[in-house]
Motif scaffolding. Sequence first.
Motif, short mmCIF file in Angstrom:
data_model
loop_
_atom_site.label_atom_id
_atom_site.label_comp_id
_atom_site.label_asym_id
_atom_site.label_seq_id
_atom_site.Cartn_x
_atom_site.Cartn_y
_atom_site.Cartn_z
N LEU A 8 0.85 -1.19 0.00
CA LEU A 8 0.00 0.00 0.00
C LEU A 8 0.88 1.24 0.00
CD1 LEU A 8 -2.89 1.16 0.24
CD2 LEU A 8 -2.59 1.10 2.72
N LYS A 9 0.69 2.10 -1.01
CA LYS A 9 1.49 3.32 -1.10
C LYS A 9 0.66 4.59 -0.98
CE LYS A 9 5.18 1.16 -3.69
NZ LYS A 9 5.89 1.07 -4.96
N ALA A 123 -2.92 1.39 -4.40
CA ALA A 123 -3.75 2.42 -3.77
C ALA A 123 -5.04 1.82 -3.24
CB ALA A 123 -4.08 3.52 -4.78
N ALA A 124 -5.58 2.50 -2.26
CA ALA A 124 -6.91 2.17 -1.75
C ALA A 124 -7.75 3.44 -1.85
CB ALA A 124 -6.83 1.71 -0.30
N PHE A 125 -9.05 3.25 -2.07
CA PHE A 125 -9.97 4.38 -2.15
C PHE A 125 -11.11 4.13 -1.17
CE2 PHE A 125 -13.45 6.76 -4.43
CZ PHE A 125 -13.00 8.01 -4.07
N ILE A 126 -11.33 5.10 -0.29
CA ILE A 126 -12.37 5.01 0.73
C ILE A 126 -13.44 6.03 0.41
CG2 ILE A 126 -12.90 5.23 3.19
CD1 ILE A 126 -9.94 4.52 3.75
N ALA A 135 -15.62 2.65 -8.63
CA ALA A 135 -14.48 3.31 -9.28
C ALA A 135 -13.18 2.63 -8.88
CB ALA A 135 -14.44 4.80 -8.91
N ALA A 136 -13.06 2.28 -7.61
CA ALA A 136 -11.85 1.59 -7.15
C ALA A 136 -11.69 0.27 -7.89
CB ALA A 136 -11.90 1.36 -5.63
N ALA A 137 -12.75 -0.50 -7.97
CA ALA A 137 -12.69 -1.80 -8.65
C ALA A 137 -12.33 -1.62 -10.13
CB ALA A 137 -14.01 -2.54 -8.50
N ALA A 138 -12.94 -0.64 -10.77
CA ALA A 138 -12.68 -0.39 -12.20
C ALA A 138 -11.23 0.01 -12.45
CB ALA A 138 -13.63 0.68 -12.73
N ALA A 139 -10.62 0.68 -11.47
CA ALA A 139 -9.23 1.13 -11.61
C ALA A 139 -8.22 0.06 -11.19
CB ALA A 139 -9.00 2.40 -10.78
N GLY A 140 -8.69 -0.95 -10.50
CA GLY A 140 -7.77 -1.97 -9.99
C GLY A 140 -7.22 -1.63 -8.61
N ALA A 141 -7.88 -0.70 -7.92
CA ALA A 141 -7.49 -0.32 -6.56
C ALA A 141 -8.38 -1.05 -5.57
CB ALA A 141 -7.63 1.19 -6.38
N CYS A 142 -7.99 -1.03 -4.33
CA CYS A 142 -8.80 -1.59 -3.26
C CYS A 142 -9.84 -0.55 -2.85
CB CYS A 142 -7.90 -1.93 -2.08
SG CYS A 142 -8.78 -2.59 -0.67
N GLY A 176 -3.43 -5.24 6.25
CA GLY A 176 -3.20 -6.04 5.08
C GLY A 176 -4.33 -6.99 4.76
N MET A 177 -5.48 -6.75 5.36
CA MET A 177 -6.61 -7.65 5.15
C MET A 177 -7.23 -7.49 3.76
SD MET A 177 -8.34 -7.31 8.89
CE MET A 177 -9.66 -8.47 8.56
N LEU A 178 -7.01 -6.34 3.14
CA LEU A 178 -7.69 -6.10 1.87
C LEU A 178 -6.76 -6.10 0.68
CD1 LEU A 178 -10.10 -3.26 3.01
CD2 LEU A 178 -10.51 -5.69 2.90
N LEU A 179 -5.52 -5.70 0.86
CA LEU A 179 -4.60 -5.63 -0.28
C LEU A 179 -3.91 -6.96 -0.50
CD1 LEU A 179 -2.98 -2.14 0.20
CD2 LEU A 179 -4.70 -2.82 -1.45
N ARG A 180 -3.75 -7.30 -1.73
CA ARG A 180 -3.05 -8.53 -2.09
C ARG A 180 -1.56 -8.24 -2.22
NH1 ARG A 180 -7.49 -7.85 -4.84
NH2 ARG A 180 -6.45 -6.91 -6.59
N GLY A 181 -0.78 -8.90 -1.47
CA GLY A 181 0.66 -8.73 -1.56
C GLY A 181 1.24 -9.64 -2.63
N PRO A 182 2.54 -9.55 -2.85
CA PRO A 182 3.18 -10.41 -3.83
C PRO A 182 3.05 -11.87 -3.41
CG PRO A 182 4.78 -8.91 -2.80
CD PRO A 182 3.44 -8.63 -2.21
N ALA A 183 2.88 -12.72 -4.38
CA ALA A 183 2.71 -14.15 -4.10
C ALA A 183 4.01 -14.79 -3.66
CB ALA A 183 2.18 -14.85 -5.34
#
Length: 183
Positions: A8-9, A123-126, A135-142, A176-183
């Motif tokens: 998350l940045k 990024a995350a959008f609240i 909009a977050a989903a369409a952009a690929g953000a959380c 980190g419950m919502l963002l997917r980290g590197p596998a």
Amino acid sequence: MATAASTLKAVLFDRDGTLVFDVPYNGNAELVRPLPGARKVLDEVRGLGLATGVLSNQSGIARGLLTQEEVDSVNARVEDLLGPFDVWEVCPHEAGDGCRCRKPAPGMIQSACRRLGIDPSEAAFIGDIGSDVEAAAAAGACGVLVPTPQTRPEEVTAAPEVAADLEQAVSLLLQGMLLRGPA
């Protein structure tokens, strides 16, 4: 140990109903009132070195109810009360204008991320309504929905992630419950 939250940045926020009380078509900076806990949450996010931004649909400009200068004045007051933001994005269009910036379109999130030099997945959008998380989903953000009494029940049901308030939304992101980290 790297956590998913380490990816998350930036945390981006809707303005009205999320950071400040929603005053429809507000062009008067004196009416800006932060929501309880907003400054504390923003200070925490900034203290972790994460970028912050505000993304707001302002169709009152296209409708002739607000001027760009009035919106700028309100946004300046938001910054006075809540601290500096790294990026602002405002969509001045009406729903029927077909722009790519008006939420639920991903344009403002994509633009904010470009300006911050990050990928939307970092990024995350609240926000407080369904178009924010869409909009977050369409952009690929959380996306995280923080409902208000004005949020429609079907928006809450459809949202992938829902938090009771800003503090809980940011806590979920930081854990980190919502963002997917590197596998």
